[in-house]
Design a protein around this motif. Structure first.
Motif, PDB file in Angstrom:
ATOM      1  N   VAL A  13       0.840  -1.200   0.000  1.00 40.17           N
ATOM      2  CA  VAL A  13       0.000   0.000   0.000  1.00 40.17           C
ATOM      3  C   VAL A  13       0.873   1.246   0.000  1.00 40.17           C
ATOM      4  O   VAL A  13       1.809   1.355   0.774  1.00 40.17           O
ATOM      5  CB  VAL A  13      -0.925   0.018   1.234  1.00 40.17           C
ATOM      6  CG1 VAL A  13      -1.650   1.368   1.333  1.00 40.17           C
ATOM      7  CG2 VAL A  13      -1.935  -1.104   1.164  1.00 40.17           C
ATOM      8  N   THR A  15       0.071   5.230   0.479  1.00 38.49           N
ATOM      9  CA  THR A  15      -1.064   5.954   1.025  1.00 38.49           C
ATOM     10  C   THR A  15      -1.816   6.778  -0.012  1.00 38.49           C
ATOM     11  O   THR A  15      -3.037   6.844  -0.003  1.00 38.49           O
ATOM     12  CB  THR A  15      -0.609   6.877   2.166  1.00 38.49           C
ATOM     13  OG1 THR A  15       0.123   6.114   3.109  1.00 38.49           O
ATOM     14  CG2 THR A  15      -1.822   7.495   2.852  1.00 38.49           C
ATOM     15  N   ASP A  16      -1.098   7.397  -0.916  1.00 41.61           N
ATOM     16  CA  ASP A  16      -1.762   8.256  -1.894  1.00 41.61           C
ATOM     17  C   ASP A  16      -2.371   7.472  -3.051  1.00 41.61           C
ATOM     18  O   ASP A  16      -2.999   8.036  -3.932  1.00 41.61           O
ATOM     19  CB  ASP A  16      -0.781   9.292  -2.451  1.00 41.61           C
ATOM     20  CG  ASP A  16      -0.461  10.362  -1.417  1.00 41.61           C
ATOM     21  OD1 ASP A  16       0.549  11.059  -1.580  1.00 41.61           O
ATOM     22  OD2 ASP A  16      -1.227  10.472  -0.436  1.00 41.61           O
ATOM     23  N   ASP A  17      -2.141   6.173  -3.028  1.00 41.66           N
ATOM     24  CA  ASP A  17      -2.733   5.344  -4.068  1.00 41.66           C
ATOM     25  C   ASP A  17      -4.195   5.097  -3.791  1.00 41.66           C
ATOM     26  O   ASP A  17      -4.681   5.199  -2.669  1.00 41.66           O
ATOM     27  CB  ASP A  17      -2.035   3.976  -4.108  1.00 41.66           C
ATOM     28  CG  ASP A  17      -0.789   4.000  -4.963  1.00 41.66           C
ATOM     29  OD1 ASP A  17      -0.037   3.016  -4.902  1.00 41.66           O
ATOM     30  OD2 ASP A  17      -0.590   4.995  -5.681  1.00 41.66           O
ATOM     31  N   GLY A  18      -4.881   4.699  -4.848  1.00 44.82           N
ATOM     32  CA  GLY A  18      -6.195   4.132  -4.659  1.00 44.82           C
ATOM     33  C   GLY A  18      -6.077   2.630  -4.477  1.00 44.82           C
ATOM     34  O   GLY A  18      -5.002   2.053  -4.642  1.00 44.82           O
ATOM     35  N   VAL A  19      -7.197   2.010  -4.153  1.00 46.66           N
ATOM     36  CA  VAL A  19      -7.177   0.569  -3.920  1.00 46.66           C
ATOM     37  C   VAL A  19      -6.856  -0.178  -5.207  1.00 46.66           C
ATOM     38  O   VAL A  19      -6.253  -1.259  -5.179  1.00 46.66           O
ATOM     39  CB  VAL A  19      -8.507   0.071  -3.326  1.00 46.66           C
ATOM     40  CG1 VAL A  19      -8.738   0.672  -1.960  1.00 46.66           C
ATOM     41  CG2 VAL A  19      -9.670   0.342  -4.239  1.00 46.66           C
ATOM     42  N   VAL A  20      -7.240   0.394  -6.355  1.00 44.57           N
ATOM     43  CA  VAL A  20      -6.980  -0.284  -7.624  1.00 44.57           C
ATOM     44  C   VAL A  20      -5.484  -0.386  -7.876  1.00 44.57           C
ATOM     45  O   VAL A  20      -4.980  -1.440  -8.282  1.00 44.57           O
ATOM     46  CB  VAL A  20      -7.692   0.441  -8.784  1.00 44.57           C
ATOM     47  CG1 VAL A  20      -7.249  -0.122 -10.127  1.00 44.57           C
ATOM     48  CG2 VAL A  20      -9.198   0.322  -8.636  1.00 44.57           C
ATOM     49  N   LEU A  47      -5.627  -4.795   6.219  1.00 50.24           N
ATOM     50  CA  LEU A  47      -5.905  -3.910   5.084  1.00 50.24           C
ATOM     51  C   LEU A  47      -7.355  -3.452   5.180  1.00 50.24           C
ATOM     52  O   LEU A  47      -8.252  -3.981   4.518  1.00 50.24           O
ATOM     53  CB  LEU A  47      -5.652  -4.661   3.783  1.00 50.24           C
ATOM     54  CG  LEU A  47      -5.461  -3.789   2.532  1.00 50.24           C
ATOM     55  CD1 LEU A  47      -4.245  -2.903   2.685  1.00 50.24           C
ATOM     56  CD2 LEU A  47      -5.310  -4.675   1.300  1.00 50.24           C
TER      57      LEU A  47
END
Lengths: 104, 285
Positions: A13, A15-20, A47
């Motif tokens: 993960v 943090t600034d990512d999306g779940v996709v 998660l």
């Protein structure tokens, strides 16, 4: 018996990512292991917020090259969850992909 | 034009529906029009209404309209909430509500978003965790619910404002209320692009709540996000309202979902829900 490759999702993960985007990173590791003939254990514990989109990305990548149903039935692909909500979300996605494969 | 509101605009399905119907004339105003929502006589207002008001005004501005809200003049706690949630500053460039970093603050201010990041849902959870310790299942239910909604906005809405989210924890009721609203095409129109027979009426909403019907905005979409959200909310005996196009879906407690036609269509998508919090322990003072 081969030891399953462990993919710890929370380690992927950002943090600034999306779940996709996180799902795509997980999917890449899952696919790499499956393509090499290994079994894969996907750890999604810790998660929080892993939504259907997260699991769909992983499952979609698997079904492009593998028979998802056979992998799951043979326990070559397993998921480790830590909450009922998470398990329910995962199971619904799996059911959807299985149903799509059967109708294809 | 001016739309005048009064009475309660609480986190309640009837109040929300009344609000959506009252705001409907704004959507038909031409480009360049001046629209004003007069909330001076509103007696109470929660994050559900705040998110709708913010999104409607922001969307109006993308159509070249001058949109504004006259804030409530009622009780102090109402005025304080409007200030903290940023009802005015949400659409004033550079505006920022005060008291956001106060540990006692129980409000997640109105925030626009374009992407469904882990960070956004995590910060809403963090607000709750300032006041209580969440059991793992409660934390997962909360963050997953938020993530499903904001992902839906990112994937499907085509909204010029992205989405708007705000939240408030009510320690007295032991619940957190969250509003997520976008100014996009709406679920019936989006689903109707793939399934024309679902474009009108309640059919599209019924199908997305049931799950399995997707507009395939992304190739991996399986049409489960909204359905998962309703399942999680119902499993926790929470409350949820979804309004989009000319339909509204509602569930209270662990009861069934009821879908009905809105008196006046809402052009975007409004998803508001409240989750009770199962606390594992009281916070350390």
């Amino acid at each position: 018996m081969n030891t399953a490759v462990l993919v710890i999702s929370r380690d992927l993960v950002q943090t600034d990512d999306g779940v996709v985007a996180t799902g795509e990173r997980v999917a890449a590791k899952v696919l790499s292991a499956l393509d090499a003939g290994s079994s894969v254990a996907v750890d999604v514990t810790g998660l929080r917020g892993a939504s259907s989109s997260f699991f769909n990305v992983i499952l979609a990548s698997v079904v492009q090259k593998h028979d998802l149903g056979r992998l799951l039935d043979a326990q070559r692909l397993t998921f480790k969850t830590d909450s009922r909500v998470q398990l329910q979300i995962l199971q619904r996605s799996i059911e959807a992909f299985r149903a799509r494969a059967q109708s294809a | 034009m001016r739309v005048s509101l009064d009475g309660k605009l609480d986190d309640d399905a009837r109040d929300l529906e009344r609000l959506l119907n009252a705001l409907a004339p704004i959507h038909a105003e031409p480009r360049g029009a001046t629209v004003q929502v007069d909330c001076r006589r509103v007696a109470s207002l929660g994050p559900w209404a705040a998110s709708v008001l913010s999104a409607v005004c922001l969307t109006a501005r993308t159509r070249g309209q001058q949109a504004d809200v006259l804030l409530p003049e009622g009780p102090r706690d109402l005025r304080d909430f409007c200030r903290v949630v940023g009802l005015q500053s949400a659409y004033e460039p550079g505006g920022r509500p005060t008291n956001v970093d106060d540990p006692a603050c129980d409000t997640f201010p109105i925030e626009r978003f374009d992407r469904a990041t882990w960070d956004l849902s995590r910060r809403v959870v963090a607000l709750v965790e300032r006041h209580t310790v969440l059991a793992p299942d409660a934390e997962t239910a909360l963050q997953t619910s938020i993530q499903e909604v904001i992902q839906n906005v990112e994937d499907h809405s085509d909204s010029p404002i992205g989405g708007v989210i705000c939240a408030r924890l009510d320690p007295r009721l032991g619940e957190v209320s969250i509003g997520v609203v976008d100014g996009g095409v709406g679920i019936p129109a989006r689903i109707g692009q793939v399934f024309p027979e679902l474009r009108a009426g309640t059919a599209a909403i019924e199908r997305v709540v049931a799950g399995g019907t997707s507009s395939r905005s992304r190739p991996n979409n399986m049409g489960l996000g909204i359905s998962n959200l309703f399942s999680v909310v119902q499993a926790t005996a929470g409350r949820i309202v979804l309004a989009s196009g000319d339909a509204l879906a509602q569930s209270d407690g662990a009861g069934p979902t009821h879908v009905r036609t809105l008196a006046r269509a809402f052009p975007g998508t409004c998803i508001c829900f409240s989750l009770p919090l199962t606390c594992s322990a009281a916070p350390t003072p």
